[in-house]
Design a protein around this motif. Sequence first.
Motif, PDB file in Angstrom:
ATOM      1  N   LEU A 112       0.580  -1.055   0.073  1.00  0.00           N
ATOM      2  CA  LEU A 112      -0.324   0.114   0.462  1.00  0.00           C
ATOM      3  C   LEU A 112       0.702   1.185  -0.370  1.00  0.00           C
ATOM      4  CD1 LEU A 112      -2.873  -1.218   2.066  1.00  0.00           C
ATOM      5  CD2 LEU A 112      -2.895  -0.743   0.014  1.00  0.00           C
ATOM      6  N   ARG A 113       1.678   0.865   0.619  1.00  0.00           N
ATOM      7  CA  ARG A 113       2.742   2.181   1.032  1.00  0.00           C
ATOM      8  C   ARG A 113       3.393   2.615  -0.638  1.00  0.00           C
ATOM      9  NH1 ARG A 113       6.985   1.356   5.471  1.00  0.00           N
ATOM     10  NH2 ARG A 113       5.497   2.261   7.431  1.00  0.00           N
ATOM     11  N   THR A 114       3.738   1.651  -1.569  1.00  0.00           N
ATOM     12  CA  THR A 114       4.258   2.043  -3.063  1.00  0.00           C
ATOM     13  C   THR A 114       3.556   2.529  -3.955  1.00  0.00           C
ATOM     14  OG1 THR A 114       6.058   0.158  -2.364  1.00  0.00           O
ATOM     15  CG2 THR A 114       5.531   0.473  -4.526  1.00  0.00           C
ATOM     16  N   ILE A 115       2.399   1.803  -3.347  1.00  0.00           N
ATOM     17  CA  ILE A 115       0.795   2.263  -4.681  1.00  0.00           C
ATOM     18  C   ILE A 115       0.679   3.664  -4.129  1.00  0.00           C
ATOM     19  CG2 ILE A 115      -1.318   2.510  -4.458  1.00  0.00           C
ATOM     20  CD1 ILE A 115      -1.614  -1.041  -4.590  1.00  0.00           C
ATOM     21  N   ALA A 116       0.588   4.388  -2.876  1.00  0.00           N
ATOM     22  CA  ALA A 116       0.637   5.437  -2.489  1.00  0.00           C
ATOM     23  C   ALA A 116       1.936   6.619  -2.970  1.00  0.00           C
ATOM     24  CB  ALA A 116       1.210   5.854  -1.118  1.00  0.00           C
ATOM     25  N   LEU A 117       3.123   5.774  -3.319  1.00  0.00           N
ATOM     26  CA  LEU A 117       3.977   6.519  -3.588  1.00  0.00           C
ATOM     27  C   LEU A 117       4.074   7.412  -5.185  1.00  0.00           C
ATOM     28  CD1 LEU A 117       7.419   7.647  -2.886  1.00  0.00           C
ATOM     29  CD2 LEU A 117       8.088   5.663  -3.369  1.00  0.00           C
ATOM     30  N   GLU A 118       3.795   6.202  -5.628  1.00  0.00           N
ATOM     31  CA  GLU A 118       3.981   5.874  -7.378  1.00  0.00           C
ATOM     32  C   GLU A 118       2.245   6.953  -7.403  1.00  0.00           C
ATOM     33  OE1 GLU A 118       5.718   5.065  -9.589  1.00  0.00           O
ATOM     34  OE2 GLU A 118       6.738   4.195  -7.467  1.00  0.00           O
ATOM     35  N   ILE A 175      11.535  11.247 -19.790  1.00  0.00           N
ATOM     36  CA  ILE A 175      11.200  10.839 -18.729  1.00  0.00           C
ATOM     37  C   ILE A 175      10.155  10.625 -17.761  1.00  0.00           C
ATOM     38  CG2 ILE A 175      12.710  10.052 -16.407  1.00  0.00           C
ATOM     39  CD1 ILE A 175      14.567   9.735 -18.298  1.00  0.00           C
ATOM     40  N   ARG A 176       9.295  11.371 -17.877  1.00  0.00           N
ATOM     41  CA  ARG A 176       8.392  11.523 -16.968  1.00  0.00           C
ATOM     42  C   ARG A 176       7.720  10.795 -17.669  1.00  0.00           C
ATOM     43  NH1 ARG A 176      10.634  16.998 -16.136  1.00  0.00           N
ATOM     44  NH2 ARG A 176       9.696  17.872 -14.136  1.00  0.00           N
ATOM     45  N   ALA A 177       7.135  10.842 -18.507  1.00  0.00           N
ATOM     46  CA  ALA A 177       5.855   9.721 -19.481  1.00  0.00           C
ATOM     47  C   ALA A 177       6.300   8.750 -19.535  1.00  0.00           C
ATOM     48  CB  ALA A 177       6.124  10.423 -20.912  1.00  0.00           C
ATOM     49  N   ASP A 178       7.561   8.160 -19.401  1.00  0.00           N
ATOM     50  CA  ASP A 178       7.985   6.994 -19.663  1.00  0.00           C
ATOM     51  C   ASP A 178       7.617   6.895 -17.632  1.00  0.00           C
ATOM     52  OD1 ASP A 178       9.124   7.118 -21.604  1.00  0.00           O
ATOM     53  OD2 ASP A 178      11.110   6.317 -21.369  1.00  0.00           O
ATOM     54  N   GLU A 179       8.419   7.299 -16.961  1.00  0.00           N
ATOM     55  CA  GLU A 179       7.409   6.573 -15.306  1.00  0.00           C
ATOM     56  C   GLU A 179       6.145   7.104 -15.469  1.00  0.00           C
ATOM     57  OE1 GLU A 179      10.348   9.313 -12.959  1.00  0.00           O
ATOM     58  OE2 GLU A 179      11.828   8.140 -13.809  1.00  0.00           O
ATOM     59  N   ILE A 180       5.290   8.070 -15.645  1.00  0.00           N
ATOM     60  CA  ILE A 180       3.908   7.201 -16.037  1.00  0.00           C
ATOM     61  C   ILE A 180       3.845   6.227 -16.018  1.00  0.00           C
ATOM     62  CG2 ILE A 180       1.948   8.341 -16.378  1.00  0.00           C
ATOM     63  CD1 ILE A 180       3.155  11.196 -16.922  1.00  0.00           C
ATOM     64  N   LEU A 181       3.626   5.632 -17.306  1.00  0.00           N
ATOM     65  CA  LEU A 181       3.823   4.493 -17.900  1.00  0.00           C
ATOM     66  C   LEU A 181       4.233   3.208 -17.304  1.00  0.00           C
ATOM     67  CD1 LEU A 181       4.109   5.094 -21.777  1.00  0.00           C
ATOM     68  CD2 LEU A 181       1.633   4.870 -20.070  1.00  0.00           C
ATOM     69  N   SER A 182       5.600   2.845 -16.307  1.00  0.00           N
ATOM     70  CA  SER A 182       5.724   1.861 -15.612  1.00  0.00           C
ATOM     71  C   SER A 182       5.169   2.238 -14.273  1.00  0.00           C
ATOM     72  CB  SER A 182       7.180   2.381 -15.897  1.00  0.00           C
ATOM     73  OG  SER A 182       7.448   3.531 -14.751  1.00  0.00           O
ATOM     74  N   GLY A 183       4.500   3.432 -13.721  1.00  0.00           N
ATOM     75  CA  GLY A 183       4.027   3.816 -12.509  1.00  0.00           C
ATOM     76  C   GLY A 183       2.557   2.477 -12.645  1.00  0.00           C
ATOM     77  N   HIS A 233      12.625  -0.014   0.122  1.00  0.00           N
ATOM     78  CA  HIS A 233      11.773   0.813   1.025  1.00  0.00           C
ATOM     79  C   HIS A 233      10.195   0.798  -0.174  1.00  0.00           C
ATOM     80  CE1 HIS A 233      13.130   2.762  -3.180  1.00  0.00           C
ATOM     81  NE2 HIS A 233      12.371   3.319  -2.896  1.00  0.00           N
ATOM     82  N   GLY A 234       8.895   0.075   0.253  1.00  0.00           N
ATOM     83  CA  GLY A 234       7.900  -0.034  -0.011  1.00  0.00           C
ATOM     84  C   GLY A 234       8.827  -1.490  -0.063  1.00  0.00           C
ATOM     85  N   ALA A 235       7.583  -1.876  -1.382  1.00  0.00           N
ATOM     86  CA  ALA A 235       7.885  -2.955  -2.155  1.00  0.00           C
ATOM     87  C   ALA A 235       9.335  -3.220  -3.185  1.00  0.00           C
ATOM     88  CB  ALA A 235       6.499  -3.192  -3.075  1.00  0.00           C
ATOM     89  N   TYR A 236       9.544  -1.789  -2.951  1.00  0.00           N
ATOM     90  CA  TYR A 236      11.403  -1.922  -3.288  1.00  0.00           C
ATOM     91  C   TYR A 236      12.526  -2.746  -2.511  1.00  0.00           C
ATOM     92  CZ  TYR A 236       8.356   1.029  -6.975  1.00  0.00           C
ATOM     93  OH  TYR A 236       6.699   1.711  -6.969  1.00  0.00           O
ATOM     94  N   PRO A 237      13.375  -3.019  -3.730  1.00  0.00           N
ATOM     95  CA  PRO A 237      13.968  -2.948  -5.025  1.00  0.00           C
ATOM     96  C   PRO A 237      13.227  -4.391  -5.599  1.00  0.00           C
ATOM     97  CG  PRO A 237      15.719  -3.093  -3.677  1.00  0.00           C
ATOM     98  CD  PRO A 237      14.665  -3.502  -2.862  1.00  0.00           C
ATOM     99  N   LYS A 238      11.651  -5.450  -5.221  1.00  0.00           N
ATOM    100  CA  LYS A 238      11.250  -6.020  -5.773  1.00  0.00           C
ATOM    101  C   LYS A 238      10.354  -6.115  -6.848  1.00  0.00           C
ATOM    102  CE  LYS A 238       8.003 -10.117  -5.494  1.00  0.00           C
ATOM    103  NZ  LYS A 238       7.187 -10.835  -3.984  1.00  0.00           N
TER     104      LYS A 238
END
Length: 498
Positions: free
Chosen positions: A230-236, A392-400, A368-373
Motif C-alpha cells: 500500500l505504501r508503494t501504491i501511494a508513492l507511485e 523520462i516523466r512520460a516513461d515513469e508514468i507508464l511504468s508506474g 522502501h515499500g515493495a522495492y527493490p522487488k
Amino acid sequence: MRNFTYISETPDNLAETVKNWLRKPGRRFGHLTARLQDQNTPVIQVLLLDTHASGGAIITAPLEDGRTEYPSVTAGVPAAHWAERAMGDFFGLRALEHPRWKTLILHNNTWPDDLLPLSPKGTGRREPYRFMEVAGEGIHEIPVGPIHAGIIEPGHFRFSCAGEIITNLDIRLGYQHRGIEKRLAELPWQQTCYLAESASTDTAAGNALAHAVAMEQLLGIDPPPRAHALRTIALELERLSNHAGDIGALSGDIGYSAGAALFPPVRGAVLSLAQLLTGSRRQRYYIKPGGVARDLNDNRRKSIIKDLLAISARLEELLPLVLENSAVIDRMEGTGRVTRGLARDFGLVGPAGRASGNNYDARKFYVHGAYPKYAPNPALRHTGDALARTQIRADEILSGIGIINELLENLPEGNTYIDCQEKSLTPHEFGIGIVEAWRGELIHWISTDGTGAISRYAIKDPSFNNWTGLAIAVRGNLVADFPLCNKSFNLSYSGNDL
C-alpha cells in the motif's frame, strides 16, 4: 545499521577519505551535515552510498577543542557544495577553500547575523550572501523574484546576460526556511511523522515513507507485506500525479495550449485515486512508522483498478500529442542541456539525472515499500535537455501504472500496521530512509543519543541536489527559455529550505 559501515576520520583527512571512497564503481555521494557529540563537540558526518551493496558508509570527523574550520570536501566532490554551505549556516563550521563560500539558507536581513541554530553555542559569525558578479562588455543583470507571477514558492533568480543570452544564473533560496530539522529533534518520536511529511508537501508520501523507513530501523520493526504494498501504491500515485501535472505545465510554458488544457484533468483523476486509497488527495497522515493508517477494502481496490485503466487509456491518447508533436520537439530539444559529466559531478538525481544518462534510481537499490522487488528498469535518456526530462516523466508514468496494477491485483492479505507507539528508539544509532520520490533520491537521516532520543534529524530533498543542475542548464540559453528550463526541473523551494 545494516549494510552501512562506520569510518572515523580527522577533519584534515576527511576530504581525501571521501574522495577515495567514491572512486569505486556504483558509489555516490549521499549527504553531508553535522551533529553534536556530548552536546558540545560538533561532528561532521558524510553519508556515502554504495549501490552495489545496497548500503554505504558513514564517515565521521569530530571538531574538537573549539575548532570550527576544516578543509572543504567540495574541491574533490562538487556534489557536497550546498551541503557544506548549509552546515556553515546552521553550525557555524567553515569549509576552507570552498569555491563559493557564502550563506545558503539563512538570510542576513531576516535572521540575526550571529544566529547559528544548531551550534552548541547558538551564536557565531555567518558569511553574508553575495551574488556572483559577471563582468564584460554588454553584460547586464536581470533580477527575478522572490515573488513570482503565480501561486508558487518564493525564490530569487539573478541572471547575468550578454544581450538575450544567459551567461550565469545565481539562485538565492531560503525564503521558505521553517526550522524543520531543529524541531524534529525536539519532538517525541511518535509525533515526528506529521512534521517530517510536511518538509515538501507535494512529496508527502515520499517524505512520510523515508521517515518511516528510518524510524523502523531505529525501532527494530518491519511492517507487514500488505503495508509495504500500500505504501508503494501511494508513492507511485504521487509520482503519476506530479509527472502528469508537469507535462501539462511544460506545455503551457511553450504556448502549447492543448497539452496545457488536457493534462491537468489527468492529474486530478490520479489525485482522486489517492483519496480513495488514503482518504486525502495529498496523501497526508497515511504512511507512518509501523505501516499505514488505513486498509484498502475490496470495493475501493476494484474502483482504483477500474479508474486507473481509464486513466491509462487516456494517457495513451494524450502523450503522443506532446511527445510526437514536431513543434513541441523543436522547442524542447537542445534547450537546457546538462552533460552527463556535470550531472554526475553535482549529483543530479531523479528525472534530471537520468535524462543526462546517469542510470541511478533508488528503487533498484534501497529497500522502501515493495522495492527493490517491484523496481522498474530506470527510464534513461542521454541528451540532458528539456525534451529528455519530459520523456523520462512520460516513461515513469507508464511504468508506474504497471506497478500499481500489479500490486493491486496481487495485494497481500493480512494486517497493515504494527503498533509501535510504546517502543523506544535504539540509543547511539542511525536510521536512514532512502526513497526514490518523484523528483528523485530523498533521504531522511536520524541519529539518536544515549537515551534513545533524536539528537539530529537531517533531510536531503532531491531538489537540494538539482538546483545546481538548473543553474548549469540555463547557461548559453535565451532568457525566454528560462521558464521552460525551470519547469523541466520543477524543483521544490520548501524541500530545499526546510
